[in-house]
Design a protein around this motif. Structure first.
Motif, PDB file in Angstrom:
ATOM      1  N   GLN A   4       0.971  -1.164   0.006  1.00 39.28           N
ATOM      2  CA  GLN A   4       0.312   0.110   0.176  1.00 39.28           C
ATOM      3  C   GLN A   4       0.859   1.219   0.079  1.00 39.28           C
ATOM      4  O   GLN A   4       0.685   2.116  -0.576  1.00 39.28           O
ATOM      5  CB  GLN A   4      -0.846   0.108   1.136  1.00 39.28           C
ATOM      6  N   PHE A   5       1.960   1.091   0.870  1.00 39.14           N
ATOM      7  CA  PHE A   5       2.732   2.392   0.898  1.00 39.14           C
ATOM      8  C   PHE A   5       3.554   2.527  -0.598  1.00 39.14           C
ATOM      9  O   PHE A   5       3.701   3.770  -1.005  1.00 39.14           O
ATOM     10  CB  PHE A   5       3.671   2.234   1.935  1.00 39.14           C
ATOM     11  N   ILE A  37      12.405  12.510   2.613  1.00 38.22           N
ATOM     12  CA  ILE A  37      11.139  12.668   2.594  1.00 38.22           C
ATOM     13  C   ILE A  37      10.250  11.118   2.721  1.00 38.22           C
ATOM     14  O   ILE A  37       9.415  10.705   3.471  1.00 38.22           O
ATOM     15  CB  ILE A  37      10.510  13.404   1.399  1.00 38.22           C
ATOM     16  N   VAL A  38      10.759  10.061   1.585  1.00 41.44           N
ATOM     17  CA  VAL A  38      10.152   8.976   1.647  1.00 41.44           C
ATOM     18  C   VAL A  38      10.282   8.171   2.940  1.00 41.44           C
ATOM     19  O   VAL A  38       9.498   7.533   3.831  1.00 41.44           O
ATOM     20  CB  VAL A  38      10.637   8.237   0.554  1.00 41.44           C
ATOM     21  N   LEU A  39      11.589   8.377   3.590  1.00 43.58           N
ATOM     22  CA  LEU A  39      11.929   7.896   4.844  1.00 43.58           C
ATOM     23  C   LEU A  39      10.978   8.317   5.983  1.00 43.58           C
ATOM     24  O   LEU A  39      10.343   7.505   6.785  1.00 43.58           O
ATOM     25  CB  LEU A  39      13.370   7.965   5.289  1.00 43.58           C
ATOM     26  N   GLN A  40      10.648   9.509   5.933  1.00 40.16           N
ATOM     27  CA  GLN A  40       9.699  10.289   6.918  1.00 40.16           C
ATOM     28  C   GLN A  40       8.366   9.704   6.807  1.00 40.16           C
ATOM     29  O   GLN A  40       7.667   9.362   7.662  1.00 40.16           O
ATOM     30  CB  GLN A  40      10.015  11.658   7.032  1.00 40.16           C
ATOM     31  N   TYR A  45       3.795   6.196   8.258  1.00 41.30           N
ATOM     32  CA  TYR A  45       2.755   5.943   7.671  1.00 41.30           C
ATOM     33  C   TYR A  45       1.870   4.887   8.648  1.00 41.30           C
ATOM     34  O   TYR A  45       0.719   4.710   8.425  1.00 41.30           O
ATOM     35  CB  TYR A  45       3.097   4.929   6.528  1.00 41.30           C
ATOM     36  N   PRO A  46       2.469   4.249   9.570  1.00 35.29           N
ATOM     37  CA  PRO A  46       1.469   3.411  10.421  1.00 35.29           C
ATOM     38  C   PRO A  46       0.578   4.223  11.257  1.00 35.29           C
ATOM     39  O   PRO A  46      -0.385   3.768  11.503  1.00 35.29           O
ATOM     40  CB  PRO A  46       2.651   2.656  11.335  1.00 35.29           C
ATOM     41  N   THR A  47       0.790   5.609  11.423  1.00 34.33           N
ATOM     42  CA  THR A  47      -0.078   6.270  12.230  1.00 34.33           C
ATOM     43  C   THR A  47      -0.692   7.114  11.609  1.00 34.33           C
ATOM     44  O   THR A  47      -1.727   7.783  11.915  1.00 34.33           O
ATOM     45  CB  THR A  47       1.085   7.375  13.252  1.00 34.33           C
ATOM     46  N   PHE A  48      -0.736   6.843  10.123  1.00 37.46           N
ATOM     47  CA  PHE A  48      -1.882   7.840   9.267  1.00 37.46           C
ATOM     48  C   PHE A  48      -3.232   7.120   9.238  1.00 37.46           C
ATOM     49  O   PHE A  48      -3.444   5.894   8.984  1.00 37.46           O
ATOM     50  CB  PHE A  48      -1.219   7.719   7.898  1.00 37.46           C
TER      51      PHE A  48
END
Length: 159
Positions: A4-5, A37-40, A45-48
């Motif tokens: 998904q990411f 940016i991709v790393l951040q 992502y898990p908290t979105f």
């Protein structure tokens, strides 16, 4: 979750690239910032939870990462410089190439936050979305945009 990411990145990589183009002078700096940016985004992502649009969430992380990196830069040539390639200008836009170049030079003279707000404005984001990305109220977005427009008019008349 990983798939998904990756799909999210593939779909919205242009958004990240625009931020990189806005805040970086060289291709190497753009690539480094893109990776940061991709790393951040991956870390967050898990908290979105989907409370905001995915693009709003991505802009917030991308711009915060770029501005944080900019602030950490030490002496030397500034990390952030807006170049003409920062925004993809539609072919139907009125005005000459020289006028556009003058506008980009004027935008470069704005603060980093004002540059970010200008990017979001040029991307046709709503005041609400801009406020969410930058963490300010819609009223403050309107106030800042009016001030930015006045600044740009002044900078354009000086040039």
């Amino acid at each position: 979750m990983k798939e998904q990411f990756l799909l999210l990145l593939e779909t919205h990589q242009g958004l990240i690239q625009k931020v990189c183009n806005m805040y970086c002078n060289t291709k190497q700096d753009q690539e480094d910032l893109f990776q940061d940016i991709v790393l951040q985004l991956w870390r967050a992502y898990p908290t979105f939870r989907g409370g905001a649009k995915v693009t709003t969430w991505m802009y917030r992380i991308a711009l915060n990462t770029a501005i944080t990196r900019l602030r950490k830069e030490t002496q030397g040539e500034p990390f952030a410089e807006l170049g003409p390639e920062a925004f993809q200008v539609p072919a139907v836009e009125e005005g000459s190439r020289e006028e556009r170049a003058a506008m980009y030079r004027a935008i470069r003279r704005l603060s980093q936050v004002d540059q970010a707000l200008t990017l979001l404005y040029l991307e046709d984001c709503s005041y609400r979305e801009m406020g969410e990305v930058l963490g300010i109220s819609e009223a403050n977005v309107g106030f800042k945009l009016n001030r930015i427009k006045a600044q740009l008019r002044t900078l354009m008349s000086i040039a």
